[in-house]
Enzyme design. Structure first.
Site, mmCIF file in Angstrom:
data_model
loop_
_atom_site.group_PDB
_atom_site.id
_atom_site.type_symbol
_atom_site.label_atom_id
_atom_site.label_comp_id
_atom_site.label_asym_id
_atom_site.label_seq_id
_atom_site.Cartn_x
_atom_site.Cartn_y
_atom_site.Cartn_z
ATOM 1 C CG ASP A 255 69.670 -9.632 -7.456
ATOM 2 O OD1 ASP A 255 69.805 -8.413 -7.272
ATOM 3 O OD2 ASP A 255 68.914 -10.350 -6.775
ATOM 4 N N GLY A 290 62.028 -18.527 -8.783
ATOM 5 C CA GLY A 290 62.960 -18.355 -7.679
ATOM 6 C C GLY A 290 64.133 -17.441 -7.995
HETATM 7 O O1 RIB Z 1 66.672 -9.172 -5.790
HETATM 8 C C1 RIB Z 1 65.985 -10.288 -5.287
HETATM 9 C C2 RIB Z 1 66.401 -10.560 -3.870
HETATM 10 O O2 RIB Z 1 66.031 -9.455 -3.074
HETATM 11 C C3 RIB Z 1 65.729 -11.758 -3.255
HETATM 12 O O3 RIB Z 1 66.431 -12.958 -3.463
HETATM 13 C C4 RIB Z 1 65.593 -11.355 -1.800
HETATM 14 O O4 RIB Z 1 66.346 -12.134 -0.927
HETATM 15 C C5 RIB Z 1 65.967 -9.875 -1.730
HETATM 16 O O5 RIB Z 1 67.215 -9.674 -1.195
#
Ligand code: RIB
Length: 311
Positions: A255, A290
């Site tokens: 992400d 996290g």
């Molecule tokens: O890419 C990581 C995310 O994937 C986590 O934060 C979890 O919530 C899932 O959506």
């Protein structure tokens, strides 16, 4: 709403229930965690936070439940200065959650329950059109219904926005809609499923990227974990390696990458430069535990690079 935005992120918000373990559980095994935390997550919310911390102005479109976890997730976004007017609260529905296990090498296993994320609808996308018009680029992933994702892409194309699609988790997308995407970002597993070519390192990723270009997508990135990322155009391929770091937790590294590449692409208009920087920012993110708790600010990233280059 007159404010111009750099990026509008559509998709999921989850509360992550994270167990830190020595090793990931095997089938039928019960393990005690060394540590437990509740950490704000969800792919879209992570991407929104990552882009905002890198200095982009960001809006978010999504859904939470009308519950305590939803309030916490919304507050986390607001504290980052993210526009949350279009994150709707859903009555009689739980906020999305993820059960995350992380081993001592930073590898993870994630199981999600979509909760309110499943209720993101075409109506919500219509309601947020003003935000879309005010934005330069959109990012979306697939923790939402496929038809809603396709609708977002069509709307974004109609409004002439840069479209960054992170095909995670992978679901089939109408080929006509896929071809509207400006930048596709996939990891090795997703690239394998999309191309039909098993991807586990640079040379197989190169072949898979060529196959993906046949779907009329000009800019393709395949992330390769500790081997960085491959940026592929129909006529050229570039490979960017990350700095060496000690991996603590790889959750949300993907992400972080998607958000960073979009953020830097908008800022510099140079995709190669954006990927180089995104690989570095993501490497920094895996040194912390996290999801949203691991995402670096621009200042942290710049300090990290100074340290790296003077070592
Ligand atoms: O890419 C990581 C995310 O994937 C986590 O934060 C979890 O919530 C899932 O959506």
């Amino acid at each position: 709403m007159n404010k111009q935005l750099d990026i509008l992120v559509y998709g999921s918000l989850n509360m992550d229930f994270v167990a830190f373990l020595n090793n990931l559980p095997k089938k039928g095994e019960t393990l005690s965690a060394k540590e437990f935390s509740m950490i704000a997550g969800g792919k879209a919310a992570n991407q929104a936070v990552a882009a905002s911390r890198l200095g982009s102005s960001v809006g978010m479109v999504g859904r939470v439940g009308a519950d305590y976890l939803g309030e916490q997730l919304l507050m986390a976004l607001k504290q980052e200065g993210i526009i949350t007017d279009q994150v709707k609260s859903t009555p009689n529905c739980n906020t999305g959650i993820a059960m995350v296990s992380v081993d001592e090498f930073g590898n993870n296993m994630i199981v999600t329950d979509k909760g309110a994320n499943a209720f993101l609808s075409k109506e919500d996308i219509k309601d947020s059109e003003e935000l879309l018009r005010a934005s330069k680029a959109v990012i979306l992933q697939l923790e939402m219904e496929q038809d809603v994702a396709e609708y977002i892409i069509r709307k974004a194309r109609k409004n002439k926005k840069y479209i960054v699609l992170n095909l995670a988790p992978i679901v089939p997308i109408d080929p006509e809609v896929l071809a509207m995407v400006d930048l596709l970002v996939v990891n090795e597993t997703e690239a394998t499923q999309l191309s039909g070519i098993y991807v586990n390192e640079f040379s197989s990723a190169k072949v898979a990227a060529q196959e993906i270009h046949t779907k009329e997508i000009e800019n393709v990135i395949i992330t390769l974990g500790e081997n960085g990322a491959l940026l592929s155009f129909p006529s050229a391929i570039e490979h960017y390696l990350p700095p060496k770091v000690t991996v603590v937790d790889s959750t949300a590294a993907g992400d972080c990458f998607v958000a960073s590449v979009t953020s830097f692409w908008i800022r510099y208009g140079d995709l190669g430069k954006a990927v180089k920087k995104a690989v570095e920012v993501s490497a920094l993110s895996v040194t912390k535990k996290g999801a949203q708790s691991s995402l670096p600010t621009l200042q942290e990233y710049e300090n990290f690079i100074v340290k790296e280059t003077t070592q």
